[in-house]
Design a protein around this motif. Structure first.
Motif, PDB file in Angstrom:
ATOM      1  N   PRO A   1       0.814  -1.228   0.000  1.00  0.00           N
ATOM      2  CA  PRO A   1       0.000   0.000   0.000  1.00  0.00           C
ATOM      3  C   PRO A   1       0.839   1.264   0.000  1.00  0.00           C
ATOM      4  O   PRO A   1       0.322   2.350  -0.261  1.00  0.00           O
ATOM      5  CB  PRO A   1      -0.834  -0.123   1.281  1.00  0.00           C
ATOM      6  CG  PRO A   1      -0.092  -1.097   2.147  1.00  0.00           C
ATOM      7  CD  PRO A   1       0.586  -2.044   1.201  1.00  0.00           C
ATOM      8  N   LEU A   2       2.131   1.133   0.277  1.00  0.00           N
ATOM      9  CA  LEU A   2       3.026   2.288   0.241  1.00  0.00           C
ATOM     10  C   LEU A   2       3.385   2.700  -1.188  1.00  0.00           C
ATOM     11  O   LEU A   2       3.908   3.792  -1.404  1.00  0.00           O
ATOM     12  CB  LEU A   2       4.326   1.975   0.992  1.00  0.00           C
ATOM     13  CG  LEU A   2       4.204   1.699   2.493  1.00  0.00           C
ATOM     14  CD1 LEU A   2       5.544   1.228   3.044  1.00  0.00           C
ATOM     15  CD2 LEU A   2       3.728   2.953   3.224  1.00  0.00           C
ATOM     16  N   MET A   3       3.133   1.813  -2.157  1.00  0.00           N
ATOM     17  CA  MET A   3       3.607   2.039  -3.514  1.00  0.00           C
ATOM     18  C   MET A   3       2.462   1.872  -4.513  1.00  0.00           C
ATOM     19  O   MET A   3       1.489   1.174  -4.264  1.00  0.00           O
ATOM     20  CB  MET A   3       4.726   1.048  -3.870  1.00  0.00           C
ATOM     21  CG  MET A   3       5.830   0.952  -2.839  1.00  0.00           C
ATOM     22  SD  MET A   3       6.657   2.520  -2.469  1.00  0.00           S
ATOM     23  CE  MET A   3       7.556   2.767  -4.000  1.00  0.00           C
ATOM     24  N   SER A   4       2.622   2.496  -5.664  1.00  0.00           N
ATOM     25  CA  SER A   4       1.655   2.354  -6.754  1.00  0.00           C
ATOM     26  C   SER A   4       1.893   1.037  -7.489  1.00  0.00           C
ATOM     27  O   SER A   4       3.001   0.489  -7.465  1.00  0.00           O
ATOM     28  CB  SER A   4       1.818   3.493  -7.763  1.00  0.00           C
ATOM     29  OG  SER A   4       1.803   4.745  -7.140  1.00  0.00           O
ATOM     30  N   PRO A   5       0.883   0.528  -8.198  1.00  0.00           N
ATOM     31  CA  PRO A   5       1.170  -0.538  -9.162  1.00  0.00           C
ATOM     32  C   PRO A   5       2.183  -0.029 -10.194  1.00  0.00           C
ATOM     33  O   PRO A   5       2.163   1.144 -10.575  1.00  0.00           O
ATOM     34  CB  PRO A   5      -0.190  -0.816  -9.807  1.00  0.00           C
ATOM     35  CG  PRO A   5      -1.200  -0.273  -8.850  1.00  0.00           C
ATOM     36  CD  PRO A   5      -0.541   0.898  -8.188  1.00  0.00           C
ATOM     37  N   LEU A   6       3.053  -0.893 -10.644  1.00  0.00           N
ATOM     38  CA  LEU A   6       4.065  -0.485 -11.611  1.00  0.00           C
ATOM     39  C   LEU A   6       3.451   0.127 -12.867  1.00  0.00           C
ATOM     40  O   LEU A   6       4.015   1.050 -13.462  1.00  0.00           O
ATOM     41  CB  LEU A   6       4.944  -1.679 -11.981  1.00  0.00           C
ATOM     42  CG  LEU A   6       5.840  -2.220 -10.859  1.00  0.00           C
ATOM     43  CD1 LEU A   6       6.412  -3.586 -11.248  1.00  0.00           C
ATOM     44  CD2 LEU A   6       6.960  -1.245 -10.542  1.00  0.00           C
ATOM     45  N   VAL A   7       2.290  -0.362 -13.252  1.00  0.00           N
ATOM     46  CA  VAL A   7       1.668   0.152 -14.469  1.00  0.00           C
ATOM     47  C   VAL A   7       1.195   1.597 -14.287  1.00  0.00           C
ATOM     48  O   VAL A   7       1.121   2.362 -15.259  1.00  0.00           O
ATOM     49  CB  VAL A   7       0.520  -0.773 -14.926  1.00  0.00           C
ATOM     50  CG1 VAL A   7      -0.719  -0.602 -14.040  1.00  0.00           C
ATOM     51  CG2 VAL A   7       0.184  -0.551 -16.392  1.00  0.00           C
ATOM     52  N   TRP A   8       0.875   1.991 -13.052  1.00  0.00           N
ATOM     53  CA  TRP A   8       0.527   3.405 -12.809  1.00  0.00           C
ATOM     54  C   TRP A   8       1.750   4.277 -13.047  1.00  0.00           C
ATOM     55  O   TRP A   8       1.660   5.316 -13.705  1.00  0.00           O
ATOM     56  CB  TRP A   8       0.009   3.598 -11.383  1.00  0.00           C
ATOM     57  CG  TRP A   8      -0.480   5.000 -11.132  1.00  0.00           C
ATOM     58  CD1 TRP A   8      -1.754   5.458 -11.268  1.00  0.00           C
ATOM     59  CD2 TRP A   8       0.312   6.144 -10.728  1.00  0.00           C
ATOM     60  NE1 TRP A   8      -1.819   6.813 -10.984  1.00  0.00           N
ATOM     61  CE2 TRP A   8      -0.567   7.259 -10.653  1.00  0.00           C
ATOM     62  CE3 TRP A   8       1.656   6.334 -10.436  1.00  0.00           C
ATOM     63  CZ2 TRP A   8      -0.134   8.531 -10.282  1.00  0.00           C
ATOM     64  CZ3 TRP A   8       2.100   7.598 -10.068  1.00  0.00           C
ATOM     65  CH2 TRP A   8       1.204   8.675  -9.997  1.00  0.00           C
ATOM     66  N   ASP A   9       2.903   3.875 -12.489  1.00  0.00           N
ATOM     67  CA  ASP A   9       4.119   4.660 -12.703  1.00  0.00           C
ATOM     68  C   ASP A   9       4.439   4.787 -14.185  1.00  0.00           C
ATOM     69  O   ASP A   9       4.840   5.858 -14.648  1.00  0.00           O
ATOM     70  CB  ASP A   9       5.300   4.006 -11.977  1.00  0.00           C
ATOM     71  CG  ASP A   9       5.232   4.182 -10.471  1.00  0.00           C
ATOM     72  OD1 ASP A   9       5.459   5.310  -9.999  1.00  0.00           O
ATOM     73  OD2 ASP A   9       4.951   3.204  -9.773  1.00  0.00           O
ATOM     74  N   LEU A  10       4.265   3.704 -14.928  1.00  0.00           N
ATOM     75  CA  LEU A  10       4.578   3.723 -16.351  1.00  0.00           C
ATOM     76  C   LEU A  10       3.744   4.763 -17.091  1.00  0.00           C
ATOM     77  O   LEU A  10       4.283   5.599 -17.832  1.00  0.00           O
ATOM     78  CB  LEU A  10       4.341   2.330 -16.952  1.00  0.00           C
ATOM     79  CG  LEU A  10       4.489   2.209 -18.471  1.00  0.00           C
ATOM     80  CD1 LEU A  10       5.889   2.586 -18.916  1.00  0.00           C
ATOM     81  CD2 LEU A  10       4.132   0.794 -18.914  1.00  0.00           C
ATOM     82  N   ALA A  11       2.440   4.741 -16.912  1.00  0.00           N
ATOM     83  CA  ALA A  11       1.589   5.703 -17.618  1.00  0.00           C
ATOM     84  C   ALA A  11       1.747   7.118 -17.058  1.00  0.00           C
ATOM     85  O   ALA A  11       1.633   8.096 -17.804  1.00  0.00           O
ATOM     86  CB  ALA A  11       0.128   5.257 -17.548  1.00  0.00           C
ATOM     87  N   HIS A  12       2.009   7.235 -15.766  1.00  0.00           N
ATOM     88  CA  HIS A  12       2.254   8.552 -15.168  1.00  0.00           C
ATOM     89  C   HIS A  12       3.486   9.201 -15.798  1.00  0.00           C
ATOM     90  O   HIS A  12       3.485  10.410 -16.079  1.00  0.00           O
ATOM     91  CB  HIS A  12       2.439   8.408 -13.665  1.00  0.00           C
ATOM     92  CG  HIS A  12       2.901   9.650 -12.976  1.00  0.00           C
ATOM     93  ND1 HIS A  12       2.074  10.709 -12.707  1.00  0.00           N
ATOM     94  CD2 HIS A  12       4.134  10.005 -12.514  1.00  0.00           C
ATOM     95  CE1 HIS A  12       2.761  11.660 -12.091  1.00  0.00           C
ATOM     96  NE2 HIS A  12       4.011  11.263 -11.963  1.00  0.00           N
ATOM     97  N   ILE A  13       4.534   8.423 -16.017  1.00  0.00           N
ATOM     98  CA  ILE A  13       5.732   8.929 -16.690  1.00  0.00           C
ATOM     99  C   ILE A  13       5.365   9.501 -18.051  1.00  0.00           C
ATOM    100  O   ILE A  13       5.781  10.610 -18.415  1.00  0.00           O
ATOM    101  CB  ILE A  13       6.775   7.795 -16.825  1.00  0.00           C
ATOM    102  CG1 ILE A  13       7.433   7.525 -15.466  1.00  0.00           C
ATOM    103  CG2 ILE A  13       7.818   8.131 -17.882  1.00  0.00           C
ATOM    104  CD1 ILE A  13       8.237   6.237 -15.420  1.00  0.00           C
TER     105      ILE A  13
END
Length: 438
Positions: A44-56
């Protein structure tokens, strides 16, 4: 007032090189696991990796296509999904996020268009475009999220997905345990580093009394002595908030450590191994670092002390870009850029030492300081207040120096990181200090 020299190479060349390096790393971090691991929330401290990818991709679109390139929005409907301030990390798995293949296509389309913008971009005229600042800002943003994704990979349970060679073996460090940094003024921060972010600015003079600082970061072996001496069960060494926190969460060792009989083990990117005594200690929160320092009869350095130790050249009175000088980091200077997946042994990288002989101030582990995250005198938010300004205050502690997971584009002697004092999943360690007369 002296200050730093700009990095070599033209702004266009540096921007292309930095953006490409960031995307290569993002690709590695998002293709080394299957799609279910990209969409899962590993903590819960971190986003799903796919969120970071699209956020980038979304940040890149907003700043490099819309702002710098004057283009129409590609996917305006997803802006709110990838607004880090609108959706806390714990809530992001419930959002209608782009699935992995669509996120990859989106970020690739953005990057393709960005390269066209870069080819014809002007590097003069506005503060946003001067020396390619906006391109550097986005390259740093992507690399910061790459470090965040690497933290998620460490939190992830399951078989090993990432590999990297270990740092070169180093002979046991036999130099002095601490170095005296002379008192007097020095120039802190920068007004000329072209890609420095707003919280690093402006350059200003600080008067710092003489102090001693550890030559190397505190090692696992040294920290183990604190554990074995009952450090986690003695309230004398802890602030009231720190004592309450470790008792509430039953913390008795750094994150990922466990005792197996008479041996201490740690989990590192899917591999369980013996804790190496000569490596800088990793995955400790500010409260743990502060307690160790008290136990050792010392303290954490202030942010100004840390930067003076890292940048000040007593022979010239000048503040350098890095401990070794003004040259960009090279592999013999520091452990950066995810070349390795662990810190190097304490005392490594003599070529990266400061003029006074302090080692590993850049790379290996982020270093907690005693200071709250506050603005410098004359600070101005740029280009948006949500990067730094909204975080200023006593809730956050400053970290300096960068870890093995930090890319050189997002790491320099003036770079400031910050986090809550309870954070342990970050790649953070520390070194201690003491006043000259203590």
């Amino acid at each position: 007032m002296t200050d730093t020299a700009p990095a070599p190479g033209t702004p266009r060349e540096r921007a292309l090189r930095s953006l490409t390096a960031a995307r290569d790393r993002t690709t590695l971090l998002t293709t080394c696991v299957e799609d279910p691991d990209l969409t899962a929330q590993h903590s819960p401290l971190m986003s799903p990796l796919v969120w970071d990818l699209a956020h980038i991709g979304n940040q890149e679109e907003q700043w490099l296509l819309r702002r710098a390139g004057g283009q129409e929005a590609l996917r305006p409907e997803i802006d709110s999904l990838y607004d880090a301030f609108e959706h806390p990390r714990a809530e992001r798995p419930s959002l209608p996020l782009l699935p992995p293949d669509e996120a990859r296509r989106y970020t690739a389309e953005v990057r393709s268009r960005v390269l066209d913008v870069l080819e014809s971009a002007s590097f003069h005229g506005t503060r946003l475009t001067e020396a390619g600042f906006v391109f550097g800002m986005i390259a740093q943003h992507e690399q910061q999220h790459d470090e965040t994704m690497l933290i998620t990979h460490q939190l992830r349970r399951g078989p090993q997905a990432l590999t990297a060679p270990d740092p070169e073996p180093a002979p046991p460090f036999t130099g002095p345990s601490e170095v005296l940094v002379p008192g007097g003024p020095f120039t802190m921060g920068t007004s000329t580093e072209p890609w420095a972010l707003d919280n690093e600015r402006p350059a200003h003079v600080r008067e710092v009394p003489p102090f001693w600082i550890d030559t190397t970061p505190v090692t696992n072996g040294a920290y183990l002595a604190f554990i074995e001496d009952g450090g986690y069960s003695d309230p004398r060494w802890w602030t009231p908030d720190g004592w309450a926190h470790i008792r509430r969460h039953e913390i008795t060792a750094p994150l990922y450590w466990r005792r197996d009989g008479g041996q201490w083990l740690r989990r590192r990117f899917g591999v369980v191994e013996a804790v190496p005594p000569d490596e800088p200690v990793l995955h400790v929160c500010w409260y743990e670092a502060d307690a160790y320092a008290r136990w050792a009869g010392r303290r954490l350095p202030t942010e100004a002390e840390w930067e003076k130790a890292a940048r000040h050249d007593p022979a010239t009175g000048r503040s350098m870009r890095y401990p070794w000088g003004d040259a960009d980091p090279a592999p013999h200077h520091a452990n950066l850029g995810q070349r390795h997946l662990r810190p190097a042994p304490a005392g490594s990288y003599p070529a990266g030492a400061s003029p006074l002989g302090v080692r590993q101030l850049i790379g290996d582990v982020w270093e907690w300081t005693a200071s709250d995250f506050l603005p410098y005198p004359g600070f101005t938010a740029f280009p948006y207040k949500e990067y730094s300004e909204v975080f200023f205050g006593p809730e956050y502690k400053v970290l300096r120096g960068g870890s093995f997971a930090v890319d050189p584009v997002a790491c320099r002697g003036t770079f400031r990181n910050w986090d809550y004092p309870i954070r342990r999943q970050i790649f953070a360690g520390f070194r201690t200090a003491r006043s000259e007369d203590s």
